[in-house]
Design a protein around this motif. Structure first.
Motif, mmCIF file in Angstrom:
data_model
loop_
_atom_site.group_PDB
_atom_site.id
_atom_site.type_symbol
_atom_site.label_atom_id
_atom_site.label_comp_id
_atom_site.label_asym_id
_atom_site.label_seq_id
_atom_site.Cartn_x
_atom_site.Cartn_y
_atom_site.Cartn_z
ATOM 1 N N HIS A 132 49.221 41.737 54.585
ATOM 2 C CA HIS A 132 49.214 42.664 53.452
ATOM 3 C C HIS A 132 48.109 43.695 53.627
ATOM 4 C CE1 HIS A 132 49.040 44.073 49.266
ATOM 5 N NE2 HIS A 132 50.246 43.560 49.133
ATOM 6 N N GLN A 133 48.384 44.918 53.218
ATOM 7 C CA GLN A 133 47.409 45.984 53.395
ATOM 8 C C GLN A 133 46.177 45.830 52.496
ATOM 9 O OE1 GLN A 133 49.890 49.346 52.667
ATOM 10 N NE2 GLN A 133 49.607 49.304 50.450
ATOM 11 N N SER A 134 46.289 45.089 51.404
ATOM 12 C CA SER A 134 45.151 44.864 50.494
ATOM 13 C C SER A 134 44.798 43.378 50.446
ATOM 14 C CB SER A 134 45.488 45.368 49.090
ATOM 15 O OG SER A 134 45.808 46.734 49.118
ATOM 16 N N GLU A 135 44.862 42.734 51.582
ATOM 17 C CA GLU A 135 44.675 41.283 51.678
ATOM 18 C C GLU A 135 43.383 40.796 51.009
ATOM 19 O OE1 GLU A 135 43.742 38.203 55.307
ATOM 20 O OE2 GLU A 135 44.973 39.947 55.722
ATOM 21 N N ASN A 136 42.247 41.405 51.326
ATOM 22 C CA ASN A 136 40.967 40.931 50.779
ATOM 23 C C ASN A 136 40.912 41.064 49.263
ATOM 24 O OD1 ASN A 136 40.027 40.214 53.319
ATOM 25 N ND2 ASN A 136 39.068 42.202 53.668
ATOM 26 N N ALA A 137 41.385 42.180 48.730
ATOM 27 C CA ALA A 137 41.361 42.397 47.281
ATOM 28 C C ALA A 137 42.263 41.388 46.560
ATOM 29 C CB ALA A 137 41.786 43.821 46.953
ATOM 30 N N VAL A 138 43.449 41.143 47.103
ATOM 31 C CA VAL A 138 44.382 40.196 46.476
ATOM 32 C C VAL A 138 43.800 38.784 46.533
ATOM 33 C CG1 VAL A 138 46.683 39.151 46.631
ATOM 34 C CG2 VAL A 138 46.417 41.620 46.915
ATOM 35 N N ASN A 139 43.270 38.388 47.680
ATOM 36 C CA ASN A 139 42.668 37.052 47.809
ATOM 37 C C ASN A 139 41.520 36.867 46.824
ATOM 38 O OD1 ASN A 139 44.434 36.270 49.816
ATOM 39 N ND2 ASN A 139 43.023 36.737 51.485
ATOM 40 N N LYS A 140 40.685 37.886 46.682
ATOM 41 C CA LYS A 140 39.558 37.809 45.752
ATOM 42 C C LYS A 140 40.055 37.620 44.321
ATOM 43 C CE LYS A 140 35.365 40.228 44.403
ATOM 44 N NZ LYS A 140 34.510 41.389 44.657
ATOM 45 N N GLN A 141 41.066 38.370 43.949
ATOM 46 C CA GLN A 141 41.601 38.281 42.593
ATOM 47 C C GLN A 141 42.247 36.923 42.329
ATOM 48 O OE1 GLN A 141 43.917 41.668 41.552
ATOM 49 N NE2 GLN A 141 44.257 40.996 39.456
ATOM 50 N N LEU A 142 42.982 36.396 43.300
ATOM 51 C CA LEU A 142 43.695 35.131 43.104
ATOM 52 C C LEU A 142 42.761 33.926 43.019
ATOM 53 C CD1 LEU A 142 46.734 35.558 45.497
ATOM 54 C CD2 LEU A 142 46.732 35.617 42.990
ATOM 55 N N ASN A 143 41.572 34.042 43.563
ATOM 56 C CA ASN A 143 40.667 32.900 43.605
ATOM 57 C C ASN A 143 39.442 33.065 42.713
ATOM 58 O OD1 ASN A 143 41.984 31.062 45.612
ATOM 59 N ND2 ASN A 143 41.966 32.979 46.745
ATOM 60 N N ASP A 144 39.484 34.030 41.816
ATOM 61 C CA ASP A 144 38.410 34.253 40.847
ATOM 62 C C ASP A 144 38.878 33.714 39.497
ATOM 63 O OD1 ASP A 144 37.001 35.654 38.645
ATOM 64 O OD2 ASP A 144 35.980 36.688 40.294
ATOM 65 N N LYS A 145 38.215 32.666 39.048
ATOM 66 C CA LYS A 145 38.623 31.970 37.820
ATOM 67 C C LYS A 145 38.701 32.912 36.613
ATOM 68 C CE LYS A 145 37.240 27.594 37.390
ATOM 69 N NZ LYS A 145 36.415 26.417 37.060
ATOM 70 N N GLU A 146 37.722 33.795 36.469
ATOM 71 C CA GLU A 146 37.700 34.705 35.318
ATOM 72 C C GLU A 146 38.841 35.723 35.390
ATOM 73 O OE1 GLU A 146 34.824 33.992 37.058
ATOM 74 O OE2 GLU A 146 34.048 32.620 35.544
ATOM 75 N N ARG A 147 39.128 36.233 36.575
ATOM 76 C CA ARG A 147 40.219 37.195 36.720
ATOM 77 C C ARG A 147 41.567 36.546 36.438
ATOM 78 N NH1 ARG A 147 38.978 41.244 41.762
ATOM 79 N NH2 ARG A 147 36.790 41.587 41.304
ATOM 80 N N VAL A 148 41.742 35.316 36.907
ATOM 81 C CA VAL A 148 42.986 34.590 36.648
ATOM 82 C C VAL A 148 43.141 34.348 35.145
ATOM 83 C CG1 VAL A 148 44.171 32.378 36.967
ATOM 84 C CG2 VAL A 148 43.139 33.536 38.932
#
Length: 175
Positions: A132-148
């Motif tokens: 994915h072209q935004s791999e790091n941003a998506v991974n960060k969002q998916l594994n951040d408890k507050e963002r989820v």
């Protein structure tokens, strides 16, 4: 469902004939609130959970853009699931490198596992490296408890997650 379609013509694969061990699961449950387990059984032993059982939980999640499961689109597969003592890691592959639904797909996987697994498990969700072209941003969002948590407070987003999970209880089969 989303207004913009990121992949209008995905490749759809047929599910394997015997994908999972559903017959084994009916004989011996591993879920926390199983009425067939007595209090003493739960206190004495913790049942292990394996890769195939986790895959059975997530493969029947529907894609947010298409009437197909994540298994049919090969977004998830059993080898992309890693199970440790108290940690589960799921790697998934979007159908296109610019998929705008990747975060939503990862959120659906997380919600399905959090609703199904005992609390002792930590769940990590990642995009397949380089997919994915935004791999790091998506991974960060998916594994951040507050963002989820914030994402799940959005009624529209939560409704979409619920639609994707509507038949996930079929555990690998269609209703």
């Amino acid at each position: 469902m989303p207004a913009e379609i990121f992949n209008p013509n995905p490749v759809i694969f047929s599910a394997p004939k015997s994908a999972g061990r559903l017959s084994d699961l009916s004989a011996h449950s591993l879920w926390v609130n199983d009425p067939s387990l007595s209090e003493d059984d739960e206190a004495d032993e913790t049942e292990p959970i394996d890769q195939d059982e986790i895959y059975d939980l997530i493969r029947s999640i529907y894609d947010p853009e298409h009437p197909n499961t994540l298994e049919e689109l090969r977004v998830v597969s059993a080898p992309q699931v890693t199970v440790g003592t108290n940690r589960i890691t799921v790697e998934f592959t979007p159908t296109v490198p610019h998929c705008g639904m990747s975060t939503l797909i990862g959120l659906c996987i997380r919600v399905r596992l959090l609703r199904s697994l005992p609390e002792r498990f930590k769940v990590d969700i990642f995009l397949k490296p380089g997919s994915h072209q935004s791999e790091n941003a998506v991974n960060k969002q998916l594994n951040d408890k507050e963002r989820v948590a914030a994402a799940l407070e959005n009624p529209t987003l939560l409704d979409t997650v619920e639609q994707c999970l509507a038949n996930a209880g079929a555990r690998g089969g269609h209703l």
